[in-house]
Design a protein around this motif. Structure first.
Motif, PDB file in Angstrom:
ATOM      1  N   ILE A 285      33.114  43.771  38.764  1.00  0.00           N
ATOM      2  CA  ILE A 285      32.200  43.166  37.531  1.00  0.00           C
ATOM      3  C   ILE A 285      31.939  44.311  37.328  1.00  0.00           C
ATOM      4  O   ILE A 285      31.397  44.189  35.960  1.00  0.00           O
ATOM      5  N   ASP A 286      31.266  45.465  37.626  1.00  0.00           N
ATOM      6  CA  ASP A 286      31.189  46.754  37.303  1.00  0.00           C
ATOM      7  C   ASP A 286      32.852  46.907  36.634  1.00  0.00           C
ATOM      8  O   ASP A 286      34.162  47.336  36.270  1.00  0.00           O
ATOM      9  N   ASN A 287      32.616  46.888  34.601  1.00  0.00           N
ATOM     10  CA  ASN A 287      33.730  46.745  34.187  1.00  0.00           C
ATOM     11  C   ASN A 287      34.639  48.372  34.621  1.00  0.00           C
ATOM     12  O   ASN A 287      35.391  48.663  33.504  1.00  0.00           O
ATOM     13  N   ASP A 288      34.049  50.031  34.410  1.00  0.00           N
ATOM     14  CA  ASP A 288      34.627  50.473  35.307  1.00  0.00           C
ATOM     15  C   ASP A 288      35.573  50.660  36.613  1.00  0.00           C
ATOM     16  O   ASP A 288      36.005  52.087  36.361  1.00  0.00           O
ATOM     17  N   GLY A 289      35.217  50.197  37.001  1.00  0.00           N
ATOM     18  CA  GLY A 289      35.804  49.703  38.247  1.00  0.00           C
ATOM     19  C   GLY A 289      37.412  50.038  38.750  1.00  0.00           C
ATOM     20  O   GLY A 289      37.473  49.285  37.134  1.00  0.00           O
ATOM     21  N   LYS A 290      38.256  49.806  39.611  1.00  0.00           N
ATOM     22  CA  LYS A 290      39.522  49.565  39.758  1.00  0.00           C
ATOM     23  C   LYS A 290      40.223  48.248  39.909  1.00  0.00           C
ATOM     24  O   LYS A 290      39.146  47.110  40.499  1.00  0.00           O
ATOM     25  N   ILE A 291      40.781  47.558  39.344  1.00  0.00           N
ATOM     26  CA  ILE A 291      41.019  45.762  40.083  1.00  0.00           C
ATOM     27  C   ILE A 291      42.054  45.833  40.941  1.00  0.00           C
ATOM     28  O   ILE A 291      43.179  46.974  40.781  1.00  0.00           O
TER      29      ILE A 291
ATOM     30  N   GLY B 166      31.607  46.818  46.830  1.00  0.00           N
ATOM     31  CA  GLY B 166      31.217  46.830  45.661  1.00  0.00           C
ATOM     32  C   GLY B 166      31.590  45.238  45.141  1.00  0.00           C
ATOM     33  O   GLY B 166      30.955  44.400  45.648  1.00  0.00           O
ATOM     34  N   LYS B 167      30.965  44.894  43.853  1.00  0.00           N
ATOM     35  CA  LYS B 167      30.959  43.303  43.060  1.00  0.00           C
ATOM     36  C   LYS B 167      32.197  42.893  42.883  1.00  0.00           C
ATOM     37  O   LYS B 167      32.372  43.552  41.812  1.00  0.00           O
ATOM     38  N   TYR B 168      32.830  41.552  43.606  1.00  0.00           N
ATOM     39  CA  TYR B 168      34.113  41.844  42.064  1.00  0.00           C
ATOM     40  C   TYR B 168      34.442  39.887  41.924  1.00  0.00           C
ATOM     41  O   TYR B 168      33.262  39.287  42.607  1.00  0.00           O
ATOM     42  N   ARG B 169      34.955  39.968  41.023  1.00  0.00           N
ATOM     43  CA  ARG B 169      35.651  38.061  40.995  1.00  0.00           C
ATOM     44  C   ARG B 169      37.434  37.961  41.542  1.00  0.00           C
ATOM     45  O   ARG B 169      37.648  38.819  41.089  1.00  0.00           O
TER      46      ARG B 169
ATOM     47  N   VAL C 159      52.831  25.604  41.524  1.00  0.00           N
ATOM     48  CA  VAL C 159      51.726  26.797  41.038  1.00  0.00           C
ATOM     49  C   VAL C 159      50.062  26.547  41.981  1.00  0.00           C
ATOM     50  O   VAL C 159      49.549  25.527  41.715  1.00  0.00           O
ATOM     51  N   TYR C 160      49.796  27.220  42.889  1.00  0.00           N
ATOM     52  CA  TYR C 160      48.111  26.842  43.350  1.00  0.00           C
ATOM     53  C   TYR C 160      47.458  28.658  43.174  1.00  0.00           C
ATOM     54  O   TYR C 160      48.378  29.409  43.490  1.00  0.00           O
ATOM     55  N   SER C 161      46.586  27.877  42.556  1.00  0.00           N
ATOM     56  CA  SER C 161      46.000  28.762  42.263  1.00  0.00           C
ATOM     57  C   SER C 161      43.439  29.158  42.976  1.00  0.00           C
ATOM     58  O   SER C 161      43.562  27.186  43.691  1.00  0.00           O
ATOM     59  N   ALA C 162      43.150  30.236  43.402  1.00  0.00           N
ATOM     60  CA  ALA C 162      41.765  29.056  43.455  1.00  0.00           C
ATOM     61  C   ALA C 162      41.063  30.734  42.920  1.00  0.00           C
ATOM     62  O   ALA C 162      41.872  32.399  42.964  1.00  0.00           O
ATOM     63  N   VAL C 163      40.355  30.689  42.580  1.00  0.00           N
ATOM     64  CA  VAL C 163      38.840  31.502  41.871  1.00  0.00           C
ATOM     65  C   VAL C 163      37.697  31.516  42.969  1.00  0.00           C
ATOM     66  O   VAL C 163      37.644  30.778  43.206  1.00  0.00           O
ATOM     67  N   ILE C 164      37.350  32.562  42.978  1.00  0.00           N
ATOM     68  CA  ILE C 164      36.217  32.930  43.985  1.00  0.00           C
ATOM     69  C   ILE C 164      35.442  33.942  42.971  1.00  0.00           C
ATOM     70  O   ILE C 164      35.720  34.971  42.850  1.00  0.00           O
ATOM     71  N   ASP C 165      33.975  33.957  42.963  1.00  0.00           N
ATOM     72  CA  ASP C 165      33.049  34.542  41.877  1.00  0.00           C
ATOM     73  C   ASP C 165      32.021  35.247  42.693  1.00  0.00           C
ATOM     74  O   ASP C 165      31.911  34.921  44.016  1.00  0.00           O
ATOM     75  N   ASN C 166      31.721  36.022  42.596  1.00  0.00           N
ATOM     76  CA  ASN C 166      30.422  36.871  42.672  1.00  0.00           C
ATOM     77  C   ASN C 166      30.734  37.409  44.568  1.00  0.00           C
ATOM     78  O   ASN C 166      29.947  36.959  44.984  1.00  0.00           O
ATOM     79  N   ILE C 167      31.351  38.115  44.443  1.00  0.00           N
ATOM     80  CA  ILE C 167      32.091  38.504  45.796  1.00  0.00           C
ATOM     81  C   ILE C 167      31.491  39.881  45.670  1.00  0.00           C
ATOM     82  O   ILE C 167      31.342  40.581  45.062  1.00  0.00           O
ATOM     83  N   THR C 168      30.616  40.295  46.869  1.00  0.00           N
ATOM     84  CA  THR C 168      29.563  41.617  47.697  1.00  0.00           C
ATOM     85  C   THR C 168      30.537  42.026  48.832  1.00  0.00           C
ATOM     86  O   THR C 168      30.444  41.268  49.416  1.00  0.00           O
ATOM     87  N   VAL C 169      30.752  43.084  48.625  1.00  0.00           N
ATOM     88  CA  VAL C 169      31.509  43.996  49.993  1.00  0.00           C
ATOM     89  C   VAL C 169      30.372  44.612  49.946  1.00  0.00           C
ATOM     90  O   VAL C 169      30.556  45.796  49.048  1.00  0.00           O
ATOM     91  N   THR C 170      30.103  44.383  51.255  1.00  0.00           N
ATOM     92  CA  THR C 170      28.867  46.237  51.959  1.00  0.00           C
ATOM     93  C   THR C 170      29.795  46.154  53.135  1.00  0.00           C
ATOM     94  O   THR C 170      31.096  46.244  53.565  1.00  0.00           O
ATOM     95  N   PRO C 171      29.430  47.515  53.649  1.00  0.00           N
ATOM     96  CA  PRO C 171      29.673  47.711  55.375  1.00  0.00           C
ATOM     97  C   PRO C 171      28.698  46.841  56.432  1.00  0.00           C
ATOM     98  O   PRO C 171      29.414  46.807  57.294  1.00  0.00           O
ATOM     99  N   CYS C 172      27.830  45.990  55.648  1.00  0.00           N
ATOM    100  CA  CYS C 172      27.943  45.266  56.585  1.00  0.00           C
ATOM    101  C   CYS C 172      28.394  43.416  56.437  1.00  0.00           C
ATOM    102  O   CYS C 172      28.850  42.496  57.956  1.00  0.00           O
TER     103      CYS C 172
END
Length: 308
Positions: free
Chosen positions: A59-65, A83-86, A127-140
Motif C-alpha cells: 500500500i506504500d507505493n515505495d515498497g517492493k512487490i 507492512g501493509k499489502y493488497r 482461470v481462478y482468482s482471489a483478491v484480499i485488500d488491506n492486509i497488515t503483516v506484523t511480528p504479532c
C-alpha cells in the motif's frame, strides 16, 4: 463508598487501556513475518489447480512487490516483511494464459494467448482468482479483510482466501443437421469475447476477440462442442457464432449466427449454453460447380474455398 467504586472502575479502565497498548508492542513468541495462505474452494467446487501465484502489492507505493508461486491447491507458507499489502492470487497452470500489468495492483491482468489468426484466441482454460485488500503483516500476526468485508485477525499469520472462476464454459449445440452425409467436419468461433480480465476488479478488457470451438457428432443428427473463454467484451456490440463447414465435395462454407441475446442472458453464471436450431447446406447443380467463386453467398452461406 460510591466514590471508591468510581475510582476502582477508573483504575480498571486505565489498566485495560495500558494492556491493549502493550499488546501492540510486545508479542508472545517469534513470528518472523511467516504467513500461511490457505485456499478454500467454496466458490469454485471441483476446481483442481496445479499451483497458484500470489502477488503482494504494498500500500506504500515505495515498497517492493512480492511474488510467490505455491504448488498445489491447498496453500502454503511464505515469508513477507512487515507492512501493509493488497494481495491477488491466480492459478498458474494454464499455458494459454499470461499475466500482464504486473507492476501495479490495478493493472494486473490475465490475458488469453492469440493464435496465428488475428482476433482468434486459444481456449483460456479455467482461470481462478482471489483478491484480499488491506492486509497488515506484523511480528504479532496478520490482520486482513475477507471477501465479505469482515476483519480477520490471526496471531499465527493465517490468511484464508476463496478463489472464484473468471472463465466461462461455453457449450454450443446444433440441434439438427440436414444432409449430414455431405459434411466432413464442422468448427465454430464465438465472436465478441474479451481477451483479458483485470484481476483486482474482475472486469473485462475492451478488446474484441473470438474463441474457437471444435464440434463433434452428438446423438442423431446433432452436433455439440465446448470451449472456455472470458466474458463478453463491453465494446463487442453483437455477439455471433461463425460456423465453418467442410463438405465432402471439397467446399468450405461459412455462416454467421447472432447469439447476442443468449450470451446477454448468461450474466452472473460461469456456464453458458448456446443453441442453433439447425443448419441446412445449400444445394448446387452439377453445372454450377465450376462457376462457384470465392466468397459467393448462397442461402446465407459463404463459399470460401474450392479444392476440386
Amino acid at each position: 463508598m460510591r466514590h471508591l467504586n468510581i475510582l476502582y472502575i477508573l483504575i480498571l479502565l486505565a489498566v485495560a487501556a495500558t494492556g491493549c497498548g502493550q499488546k501492540e508492542i510486545y508479542c508472545p513468541g517469534s513470528f518472523d513475518s511467516r504467513v500461511h495462505v490457505a485456499f478454500e474452494w467454496d466458490k469454485a467446487h471441483g476446481a483442481d489447480v496445479e499451483g497458484m501465484t500470489l502477488f503482494f502489492f504494498p500500500i506504500d507505493n515505495d515498497g517492493k512487490i512480492w511474488r510467490f508461486d505455491i504448488a498445489g491447491s491447498a496453500g502454503g507458507d511464505i515469508e513477507l516483511p512487515d507492512g501493509k499489502y493488497r494481495m491477488i492470487a491466480v492459478n498458474n497452470d494454464l499455458p494459454a494464459i499470461s499475466l500482464t500489468g504486473t507492476g501495479s495492483f490495478s493493472t494486473l491482468a490475465a490475458e488469453a494467448t492469440a493464435t496465428a489468426i488475428d482476433t482468434l484466441l486459444m481456449p483460456t482454460g479455467m482461470v481462478y482468482s482471489a483478491v484480499i485488500d488491506n492486509i497488515t503483516v506484523t511480528p504479532c500476526g496478520v490482520t486482513y479483510s475477507d471477501s465479505e468485508g469482515c476483519d480477520k485477525t490471526c496471531p499465527k499469520g493465517l490468511i484464508r482466501c476463496s478463489p472464484d472462476s473468471l472463465s466461462m464454459v461455453y457449450d454450443l449445440y446444433i440441434n439438427k443437421v440436414e444432409q449430414p452425409e455431405r459434411i466432413r467436419s464442422v468448427s465454430a468461433c464465438i465472436c465478441g469475447l474479451s481477451d483479458a480480465m483485470i484481476l483486482c476488479s474482475e472486469s473485462p478488457e475492451s478488446d474484441f476477440a473470438a474463441t474457437a470451438v471444435s464440434l463433434g457428432v452428438g446423438q442423431g443428427c446433432a452436433l455439440s462442442g465446448s470451449t472456455t473463454g472470458f466474458i463478453v467484451c463491453p465494446a463487442a456490440g453483437k455477439c455471433r457464432i461463425e460456423l465453418m463447414v467442410k463438405c465432402a465435395d471439397g467446399k468450405v462454407l461459412t455462416k454467421s449466427f447472432d447469439v447476442t441475446a443468449q450470451l446477454a442472458n448468461s450474466a452472473g453464471t460461469h456456464h453458458v449454453n448456446i443453441y442453433i436450431d439447425e443448419i441446412r447446406l445449400p444445394d448446387f447443380d452439377e453445372d454450377d460447380k465450376e462457376d462457384v467463386g470465392m466468397n459467393v453467398a448462397v442461402d446465407g452461406w459463404n463459399i470460401i474455398e474450392i479444392n476440386y
